[in-house]
Structures are given as structure tokens and as C-alpha cells.
Motif scaffolding. Structure first.
Motif, PDB file in Angstrom:
ATOM      1  N   GLU A 171      39.536  -4.453  49.018  1.00 38.95           N
ATOM      2  CA  GLU A 171      40.785  -4.607  48.270  1.00 38.95           C
ATOM      3  C   GLU A 171      41.725  -3.483  48.656  1.00 38.95           C
ATOM      4  N   ARG A 172      42.995  -3.811  48.746  1.00 35.64           N
ATOM      5  CA  ARG A 172      44.050  -2.812  48.919  1.00 35.64           C
ATOM      6  C   ARG A 172      44.786  -2.669  47.600  1.00 35.64           C
ATOM      7  N   THR A 173      45.343  -1.485  47.373  1.00 36.84           N
ATOM      8  CA  THR A 173      46.037  -1.189  46.115  1.00 36.84           C
ATOM      9  C   THR A 173      47.540  -1.357  46.296  1.00 36.84           C
ATOM     10  N   TYR A 174      48.116  -2.292  45.537  1.00 30.86           N
ATOM     11  CA  TYR A 174      49.560  -2.513  45.529  1.00 30.86           C
ATOM     12  C   TYR A 174      50.121  -2.026  44.199  1.00 30.86           C
ATOM     13  N   ALA A 175      51.161  -1.206  44.253  1.00 29.36           N
ATOM     14  CA  ALA A 175      51.818  -0.722  43.039  1.00 29.36           C
ATOM     15  C   ALA A 175      53.260  -1.205  43.021  1.00 29.36           C
ATOM     16  N   PHE A 176      53.625  -1.928  41.972  1.00 33.26           N
ATOM     17  CA  PHE A 176      54.992  -2.411  41.776  1.00 33.26           C
ATOM     18  C   PHE A 176      55.671  -1.499  40.759  1.00 33.26           C
ATOM     19  N   VAL A 177      56.840  -0.981  41.113  1.00 32.70           N
ATOM     20  CA  VAL A 177      57.528  -0.037  40.236  1.00 32.70           C
ATOM     21  C   VAL A 177      58.952  -0.511  39.945  1.00 32.70           C
ATOM     22  N   VAL A 178      59.380  -0.260  38.705  1.00 29.82           N
ATOM     23  CA  VAL A 178      60.770  -0.464  38.298  1.00 29.82           C
ATOM     24  C   VAL A 178      61.377   0.925  38.175  1.00 29.82           C
ATOM     25  N   LEU A 179      62.381   1.216  38.978  1.00 32.92           N
ATOM     26  CA  LEU A 179      62.949   2.559  39.046  1.00 32.92           C
ATOM     27  C   LEU A 179      64.086   2.740  38.053  1.00 32.92           C
ATOM     28  N   ARG A 180      64.104   3.914  37.416  1.00 30.27           N
ATOM     29  CA  ARG A 180      65.272   4.298  36.618  1.00 30.27           C
ATOM     30  C   ARG A 180      66.398   4.759  37.549  1.00 30.27           C
ATOM     31  N   ASP A 181      65.980   5.457  38.581  1.00 30.27           N
ATOM     32  CA  ASP A 181      66.909   6.092  39.518  1.00 30.27           C
ATOM     33  C   ASP A 181      66.706   5.456  40.888  1.00 30.27           C
ATOM     34  N   GLN A 182      67.688   4.677  41.329  1.00 32.54           N
ATOM     35  CA  GLN A 182      67.545   3.939  42.578  1.00 32.54           C
ATOM     36  C   GLN A 182      67.541   4.844  43.804  1.00 32.54           C
ATOM     37  N   SER A 183      67.855   6.125  43.620  1.00 34.83           N
ATOM     38  CA  SER A 183      67.826   7.040  44.760  1.00 34.83           C
ATOM     39  C   SER A 183      66.416   7.534  45.062  1.00 34.83           C
ATOM     40  N   VAL A 184      65.469   7.228  44.166  1.00 30.28           N
ATOM     41  CA  VAL A 184      64.097   7.674  44.373  1.00 30.28           C
ATOM     42  C   VAL A 184      63.498   6.950  45.581  1.00 30.28           C
ATOM     43  N   GLU A 185      62.969   7.703  46.520  1.00 30.39           N
ATOM     44  CA  GLU A 185      62.322   7.127  47.684  1.00 30.39           C
ATOM     45  C   GLU A 185      60.857   6.836  47.352  1.00 30.39           C
ATOM     46  N   LEU A 186      60.391   5.678  47.747  1.00 30.18           N
ATOM     47  CA  LEU A 186      59.025   5.300  47.409  1.00 30.18           C
ATOM     48  C   LEU A 186      58.006   6.222  48.054  1.00 30.18           C
ATOM     49  N   GLN A 187      58.297   6.698  49.250  1.00 31.07           N
ATOM     50  CA  GLN A 187      57.377   7.641  49.872  1.00 31.07           C
ATOM     51  C   GLN A 187      57.253   8.912  49.034  1.00 31.07           C
ATOM     52  N   ALA A 188      58.355   9.270  48.347  1.00 31.20           N
ATOM     53  CA  ALA A 188      58.318  10.463  47.492  1.00 31.20           C
ATOM     54  C   ALA A 188      57.371  10.269  46.320  1.00 31.20           C
ATOM     55  N   LEU A 189      57.191   9.016  45.876  1.00 32.16           N
ATOM     56  CA  LEU A 189      56.245   8.753  44.795  1.00 32.16           C
ATOM     57  C   LEU A 189      54.820   9.030  45.252  1.00 32.16           C
ATOM     58  N   LYS A 190      54.515   8.724  46.501  1.00 31.14           N
ATOM     59  CA  LYS A 190      53.178   9.031  47.015  1.00 31.14           C
ATOM     60  C   LYS A 190      52.957  10.543  47.052  1.00 31.14           C
TER      61      LYS A 190
END
Length: 533
Positions: free
Chosen positions: A462-481
Motif C-alpha cells: 500500500e502507498r500512503t495518499y494524503a488529501f489536504v484542504v489548505l487555509r493558505d494557498q501559498s503553502v507548498e505541498l513539499q513543505a508539508l513533508k
């Protein structure tokens, strides 16, 4: 007990009666007593409608006579698919009086689910509104009747107004099922949960007592009242049993409810964390004051940050609850310190709720060690209806219900829910607890909501998929990692893919729809971008 149901052992049933958990009074009898005691008070508010307790009793009597005229009586199963409207209360109350058994379908169910519920329960009737919010429920019910020959009657709740002969109600056995709830989850067909008059009366009254709900209280039903929380924890019927007022909400949007909350002086409502987050977002844009309102929060994980934000921006009180339709309720007490309220799901409701936390081999684990939650008690069922194999899988030989929930029990007795066994992603042999990862993601100030699913993979399992709803659209997804790594998460817990979405799909009771998200994951293109990383 009704054939196909599993009863409590005689000695345990006698113990519960002796200790006062079971009153040996049917729900119909208890509601009739409440209507007599509070006859002139307002019981239900819906739009311009204001039903007194006397109105509620009279309408349910009329409906009950309609049922009797059609031959519906004790232990007959009746699928009830009604939204948050007064007809729900009058129809279900009428069935309680007759000892017939409502099978509580959700408004979002369609032919596939209703055919299963009617067939599995052996229903003789299906009750719907003629139309609601543009959907033709009458046509749907007729299609179900064509596929399930045992459904003799399709009844339209908002058209049950004809006169019928007066009748004497049968004597109802409180140890029999009062109604069937549906098992939770977002996959597979729901199992039928038989809740008896005895066990659910305790469920409702104990929940009302825990939240100090009485004849001065006003409950706002935001969640579907066909669902356990808004039905009787204390919900619609628990509030009515103690003489309070119930307001049936037309929406879950705070912007549309704030005037109603103030006008009706709402004191309590039940919300899922997804709705709490939306209320907080609204309050951050448009200040509101919900002081005097208590938020009963459950169904999925509320993070400590969200609990603090609810207190700060909504100016309300709150408690966290964990419960299963099969019975057990745990909750944080009203006088618990914030550390307990914000970080745990509290302690069991009944002194005789038995709790075990066990490992994969069924061995009890020490405090602060994760394991599956097992329980039995005076309001937790001993088996599903007509489900021999599922009962073997879901109940131990000595009657403990395997909840499928991963928890830790703290030394102070409070429960911390970690996730679901089936929501643990098996990634190359490493276990990724879904709810824990969701909580870690939502600790980022730029993330408003998150849901994690496992997706089949030929190499990893299994691979892990994370779906996120952002408050701030400037947030980069790589930054979440990077954020997750900086919080000290194990490398195998870092999502294989992060996907930004505008909103999470929801099930009828407000949980993130993991089935829809897995389907979405199948169409998510490989590679990293701002929308998928």
C-alpha cells in the motif's frame, strides 16, 4: 428475543435490572410519560413549525393508528428514511408505541442500500417523504418495493393525515429491539444493530445526565437524527425524554444557523470535527459568540489545536465523545481540565462498561500501549441481527465487542483514540495509523482539513495518499513533508503523495469519504507539483 438477535446472558441481564440500568419500560411508554408531563411546552422547532409535547403525542397517535390499520404491529420491521423533519419524530415514536422496529436509513441512501436494508431486516414497509430538497423519495421507495417483495407498504410520512379508528396499543416487551441502527464505516454493506428499549433508554438518559440536559435545555440537531449521536446521545429523543426543546437544523452552515441559535437559546449541539473546522473558519472571518452553547464533538478525531481554536473563536464550551452505534460511549467530563478535554476521548459512560485494550493475539496490554478496544456492558449489543459469521468475527466468546478501534488507555482511565484497525496502512510491512498522520498534518497552520488513505501498490503493498484542504494557498505541498519530518515522524509515515483539494468528500454523517478518496487517488497523476506532491 426476536429471532436473529443475540440476547444478554440471563444472569447479566438480571444484574443490569437490579443495578437500575434497565427500567423495564418501553421507549414508547417513556415518551408518552414525557409528553404528558410537559404537554404545553414546545418540544420540536422546525422552520415555522412549533410542536408542543401534546402536539407530538397527538400526531404520533394518529400515525400509529394508520400503521395499525395497515396491519403493522409488534416486531414488524419498517425501514424509515426521513431527514431532520418533525415527521421523523412522530413516525418513530408511533412505531415505538406499537413495538414495531424502525430500521433507520440515512437520507443519502439510495436504491442499493435500501434494497439491502429492507431485505436483510425482513421489512414489511418503507416510509419516506414524498420529496425533499428536490429529490423524489416516493419514486425511490417504489423502486425498492419492486425489488423486495416483502415490502408490502410504501408510506409517505408527510401524507399520513387521514383519520383511522382509535386503537389500544399492545404491551411492548422492553427487552426486545426498539429499532435497528446501521453499522458505521465507508465500505461494505451496513450491518443491523438491534438496540433494545432497555439498553437505549439508559443510553439516552445517561447521556443527557452527562451533559446536564434537562427541561430547560435546547438541543440543535445538526447531524442526521437517524444517526446514533443526534438520535439519542442524548440527541432528539434523549432531550425529549427529559422535557427539553429540540430544534431541527435546516443546514450545518453556521452563517445560516447563528440567528436560529440565538433566537431559540440553543444550549447543546453535536458536531463532527469537519463541521467544527468550518464553524471556526467562519468565526475567524465573522466574529460570533456562542457562549452558553456546548459543543458535543465526536465521530472522528478533533486535534488539540482545533479544540483550542473552537474555544478561542467560537467562545463556547466543548467536550469530546467517542461512541459506536453498537453501544459504548466515552466522554470527557464537564469539569475535566482542558488537558483531558483537548487530548482524550474521556472515560466510559456507565460504571459497568467493561473495557479491554488488547494486542493482535488478544492479550491485554499495559496503559499507554496501543491496542484494539474491546467492550461489553449494559448498553452494548451482544450481536448483529441475522449475521452469524459477522458475530463470530466481531464478538469474543465471552461477549466482548471488538470495536476495531486502536486506542491507548492512560493511567488516569481516559481513552485516546489512535485510529481504526482497518485504517492502518500496511506500507511494506510498516504500519501507518491514518488518524495519527491526519492529526500531524492538521497541526500545520496552513492546513484546514486532511484525510489519509491507503492505495494498493504492487511493490509496497500500500502507498500512503494524503488529501489536504489548505487555509493558505501559498503553502507548498513539499513543505508539508518537511514539516512532518521536522516533527519527528518516522520516514515510513511520510505520505507517498500529497494532494491538494478544495474540500474533502463527506459521507452522510459527515466523515471523510475514504471510498471516494481512494477512487480519486486512482486518477491522481504521478509526479510532484503544487497540486500533487
Amino acid at each position: 428475543m426476536l429471532e436473529g438477535c443475540v440476547s444478554w446472558p440471563d444472569e447479566l441481564a438480571e444484574q443490569y435490572r437490579r443495578q437500575g440500568y434497565w427500567q423495564e419500560r418501553s421507549l414508547g411508554e417513556l415518551l408518552e410519560a414525557a409528553c404528558a408531563e410537559h404537554a404545553t411546552k414546545v418540544a420540536i422547532v422546525y422552520g415555522e413549525q412549533r410542536l408542543t409535547y401534546a402536539d407530538l403525542a397527538a400526531r404520533s397517535d394518529l400515525v400509529a393508528r394508520q400503521f395499525v390499520a395497515r396491519g403493522i404491529g409488534p416486531l414488524d420491521r419498517v425501514v424509515v428514511q426521513l431527514p431532520n423533519v418533525p415527521e421523523f419524530a412522530t413516525v418513530v415514536f408511533a412505531l415505538f408505541r406499537l413495538g414495531a422496529i424502525p430500521v433507520l436509513a440515512l437520507p443519502g441512501h439510495r436504491k442499493h442500500e435500501l434494497v439491502h436494508l429492507a431485505s436483510q431486516s425482513g421489512a414489511v414497509a418503507l416510509i419516506v417523504m414524498s420529496e425533499f430538497r428536490g429529490f423524489d423519495y416516493r419514486q425511490l421507495a417504489q423502486e425498492v418495493q419492486q425489488d423486495v417483495p416483502g415490502v408490502e407498504h410504501v408510506l409517505i410520512a408527510n401524507e399520513l393525515a387521514d383519520s383511522a379508528p382509535e386503537t389500544r396499543y399492545p404491551q411492548v416487551d422492553p427487552s426486545e429491539p426498539a429499532f435497528f441502527l446501521l453499522s458505521g464505516g465507508t465500505t461494505g454493506r451496513p450491518k443491523l444493530i438491534p438496540r433494545t428499549h432497555n439498553d437505549y433508554a439508559y443510553n439516552m438518559l445517561a447521556a443527557a445526565d452527562a451533559l446536564r440536559v434537562d427541561s430547560t435545555s435546547t438541543y440543535l440537531a445538526v447531524n442526521p437524527v437517524a444517526h446514533n449521536a443526534a438520535l439519542g446521545c442524548p440527541g432528539l429523543f434523549g432531550t425529549l425524554l427529559v422535557g427539553g426543546k429540540v430544534v431541527l437544523a435546516p443546514t450545518s452552515r453556521l452563517a445560516e444557523l447563528i440567528g436560529l441559535i440565538r433566537a431559540e437559546q440553543v444550549t447543546l449541539t453535536t458536531l463532527v470535527p469537519g463541521t467544527v473546522r468550518l464553524w471556526i473558519d467562519y468565526a475567524q472571518r465573522t466574529p460570533v459568540d456562542l457562549s452558553g452553547v456546548h459543543l458535543q464533538i465526536g465521530s472522528s478525531k478533533l486535534t488539540p489545536v482545533q479544540a483550542e481554536e473552537a474555544r478561542e473563536f467560537l467562545h463556547c464550551d466543548l467536550s469530546q465523545w467517542f461512541g459506536v452505534g453498537e453501544g459504548l460511549l466515552t466522554y470527557t467530563r464537564l469539569d475535566d481540565p482542558d488537558e483531558v478535554r483537548f487530548n482524550t476521548e474521556g472515560r466510559p459512560m456507565a460504571p459497568d462498561d467493561e473495557i479491554r485494550v488488547v494486542d493482535d493475539a488478544g492479550r491485554d496490554v499495559p496503559d499507554n500501549v496501543e491496542g484494539e478496544l474491546l467492550t461489553r456492558g449494559p448498553y452494548t449489543i451482544r450481536g448483529y441481527y441475522r449475521a452469524e459469521q459477522e458475530n463470530t468475527d466481531s464478538f469474543t466468546s465471552d461477549g466482548f465487542f471488538r470495536t476495531g478501534d486502536l486506542v491507548r488507555r492512560r493511567p488516569d482511565g481516559n481513552i485516546v483514540v489512535v485510529g481504526r484497525l482497518k485504517d492502518v496502512i500496511n506500507r511494506a510491512g510498516d504500519k501507518v495509523p491514518v488518524e495519527d498522520l491526519e492529526e500531524q498534518l492538521m497541526a500545520h497552520p496552513g492546513v484546514r482539513d486532511a484525510a489519509v488513505v491507503g492505495v494498493e501498490d504492487a511493490v509496497l503493498g500500500e502507498r500512503t495518499y494524503a488529501f489536504v484542504v489548505l487555509r493558505d494557498q501559498s503553502v507548498e505541498l513539499q513543505a508539508l513533508k518537511v514539516f512532518l519530518r521536522d516533527r519527528g515522524l518516522a520516514t515510513y509515515k511520510i505520505p507517498d503523495k500529497l494532494v491538494s483539494v478544495s474540500e474533502l468528500p463527506r459521507t452522510p454523517v459527515g466523515k471523510a469519504d475514504k471510498v471516494a478518496l481512494r477512487a480519486l487517488a486512482a486518477f491522481t497523476p504521478p509526479g510532484a507539483s503544487r497540486q500533487a506532491a
